[in-house]
Design an enzyme around this catalytic site. Structure first.
Site, mmCIF file in Angstrom:
data_model
loop_
_atom_site.group_PDB
_atom_site.id
_atom_site.type_symbol
_atom_site.label_atom_id
_atom_site.label_comp_id
_atom_site.label_asym_id
_atom_site.label_seq_id
_atom_site.Cartn_x
_atom_site.Cartn_y
_atom_site.Cartn_z
ATOM 1 N N LYS A 103 0.800 -1.219 0.000
ATOM 2 C CA LYS A 103 0.000 0.000 0.000
ATOM 3 C C LYS A 103 0.831 1.267 0.000
ATOM 4 O O LYS A 103 1.768 1.400 0.767
ATOM 5 C CB LYS A 103 -0.873 -0.005 1.258
ATOM 6 C CG LYS A 103 -1.942 -1.068 1.240
ATOM 7 C CD LYS A 103 -3.069 -0.554 2.061
ATOM 8 C CE LYS A 103 -3.815 -1.509 2.893
ATOM 9 N NZ LYS A 103 -4.001 -1.050 4.249
ATOM 10 N N GLY A 109 8.211 -0.997 11.915
ATOM 11 C CA GLY A 109 7.521 0.273 12.130
ATOM 12 C C GLY A 109 8.449 1.345 12.674
ATOM 13 O O GLY A 109 8.385 2.513 12.270
HETATM 14 P P1 AMP Z 1 4.129 -4.068 2.978
HETATM 15 O O1 AMP Z 1 3.880 -4.722 4.303
HETATM 16 O O2 AMP Z 1 3.291 -2.872 2.714
HETATM 17 O O3 AMP Z 1 5.599 -3.832 2.724
HETATM 18 O O4 AMP Z 1 3.602 -5.101 1.895
HETATM 19 C C1 AMP Z 1 4.162 -6.352 1.720
HETATM 20 C C2 AMP Z 1 3.178 -7.226 1.001
HETATM 21 O O5 AMP Z 1 2.826 -6.622 -0.227
HETATM 22 C C3 AMP Z 1 3.721 -8.582 0.674
HETATM 23 O O6 AMP Z 1 3.048 -9.542 1.411
HETATM 24 C C4 AMP Z 1 3.455 -8.732 -0.816
HETATM 25 O O7 AMP Z 1 2.908 -9.981 -1.168
HETATM 26 C C5 AMP Z 1 2.456 -7.644 -1.098
HETATM 27 N N1 AMP Z 1 2.501 -7.185 -2.491
HETATM 28 C C6 AMP Z 1 3.587 -6.806 -3.173
HETATM 29 N N2 AMP Z 1 3.260 -6.511 -4.452
HETATM 30 C C7 AMP Z 1 1.934 -6.693 -4.575
HETATM 31 C C8 AMP Z 1 1.014 -6.550 -5.646
HETATM 32 N N3 AMP Z 1 1.424 -6.159 -6.852
HETATM 33 N N4 AMP Z 1 -0.283 -6.818 -5.420
HETATM 34 C C9 AMP Z 1 -0.689 -7.209 -4.187
HETATM 35 N N5 AMP Z 1 0.121 -7.366 -3.132
HETATM 36 C C10 AMP Z 1 1.434 -7.108 -3.316
#
Ligand code: AMP
Length: 397
Positions: free
Chosen positions: A199, A378
């Site tokens: 996100k 975090g």
């Molecule tokens: P974050 O905790 O925000 O760093 O997000 C990490 C997560 O984002 C991981 O579990 C990934 O599987 C997911 N992620 C990465 N790229 C995508 C994508 N294109 N669509 C959906 N989820 C994603």
């Protein structure tokens, strides 16, 4: 504040806030002891000086008091093995019984207190609770970078009960701050930040801060589709945060004004469902068909990102380039991880931080090939956002 290295802990009672929030399996065995190992240098220094060690931590998120699955007693065998001695355990972190055990500790002995979060006072930052914890010791050390962004009783409030020369950071905290500052304050140019993950909303503040210090910001992962959608592209069923469309346009604008290059992935590996069994194809990112979603960066994006990373002197990486947990969508993250390792071998300073990029670098066995892997998700993000972390402020002020 004192520096841990220059203090002699002989005969001193030293209470150390560690981050022992480790995963346990159904038999209550530790399945990843990275965090325990990370705290060892500080504990060993106190023992080497013939001091008395009192360890306190949280584990998991207990709701209403004690719960077997969140008891820190399950960590005693691991600690005992690493420190090569018996570990005393107190099934309460405050109270007369626990105090008695700590008061009777002998030099080179270690006491582990029960989970701090069995008391709601811990996360509330309760002063009376913090004072009770402080009564265990002459000296307070904070070595829990992972919770440094929380103003909890054991991470911040407790420090008020120790004078400046009797409170300090542990070796892990010192290392985290030193390495983060290498990126934030002393970065060699070109400085490239690689931002990925699901996100954009989680990363906006850090990207804004990076606009002041980075030369290049590489964008990957789910968050990139909000950028394409905002610019009028077709992104199919890819992850999009509709309420952030204006915001990403303003980020692009600010980057232009500041002369920072934001690199968006030209293409994606697309899939017809969120599954490793999905049908896959390739697509340019502003033209993803309906019913399909981008789950990894594509070959053109990989090539262009490799080129930028290879010529960088400072690299900060937070967040995967795709759904790397699924084999079919892991190539982007794996190639970026390998390229960061290659740049590091060639002299760049690289810092990897944030839960999922750390998991990715571990998965591809490249942990020892980057300059530093941060233990704080975090906390690391908030430090890079330029926030004053309560766990740091409590020691230095
Ligand atoms: P974050 O905790 O925000 O760093 O997000 C990490 C997560 O984002 C991981 O579990 C990934 O599987 C997911 N992620 C990465 N790229 C995508 C994508 N294109 N669509 C959906 N989820 C994603």
């Amino acid at each position: 504040m004192s520096k841990i290295d220059s203090v002699d802990f002989k005969n001193k009672h030293v209470i150390v806030r560690v981050d022992f929030n480790v995963p346990l399996n159904e038999k209550f065995e530790v399945t990843d002891d990275t965090r325990i190992k990370a705290a060892l240098p500080t504990i060993k220094k106190i023992l080497h000086d013939r001091g008395k060690v009192i360890l306190m931590s949280h584990l998991g998120r207990p709701k209403n008091g004690p719960e077997e699955k969140f008891s820190l007693k399950h960590l005693v065998p691991n600690l005992s093995r690493y420190l090569n001695r018996d570990i005393k355990f107190s099934n309460d972190c405050i109270g007369q019984d626990a105090l008695k055990v700590s008061q009777q500790l002998q030099p080179e002995e270690v006491l582990l207190l029960e989970n701090l979060r069995f008391y709601s006072e811990e996360t509330k930052g309760d002063t009376t609770f913090a004072e009770k914890l402080s009564q265990h010791a002459d000296v307070y050390i904070n070595d829990a970078f992972g919770t440094a962004h929380r103003a909890h009783a054991s991470t911040a409030i407790i420090a008020d009960f120790f004078d400046a020369k009797n409170k300090m950071f542990g070796f892990l905290m010192e290392k985290e701050i030193e390495n983060a500052n290498k990126v934030l304050k002393e970065s060699q140019k070109p400085f490239t930040a690689i931002m990925g993950g699901a996100k954009i909303s989680d990363k906006i503040l850090i990207i804004e801060k990076l606009l002041d210090i980075a030369d290049n910001i590489i964008i990957g992962g789910g968050m990139s589709y909000t950028f394409f959608k905002a610019q009028g592209g077709k992104v199919g069923n890819s992850l999009v945060e509709e309420d952030k469309l204006d915001l990403v346009l303003s980020l692009l604008d600010k980057a232009k004004q500041k002369g920072v290059k934001i690199l968006l992935p030209e293409d994606s590996v697309i899939a017809d469902s969120f599954s490793n069994e999905a049908n896959t194809d390739a697509a340019t990112n502003n033209n993803i068909p309906d019913g399909w979603m981008g789950l990894d960066i594509g070959p053109k994006a990989i090539e262009s990102y490799k080129e930028t990373i290879r010529t960088s002197q400072t690299i900060l990486w937070n967040g995967p380039m795709g759904v790397f947990e699924m084999e079919k969508f892991s190539k982007g993250t794996e190639t970026i991880a390998k390229t960061v390792a290659e740049a590091t071998r060639n002299g760049a300073f690289s810092l990897v931080g944030g839960g999922d990029s750390v998991a990715a670098i571990n998965k591809f066995s490249l942990t020892n090939e980057v300059s530093y892997v941060s233990t704080g998700g975090g906390a690391m993000l908030e430090y890079f956002e330029g926030k004053q972390l309560p766990g740091i402020a409590a020691i230095i002020h």
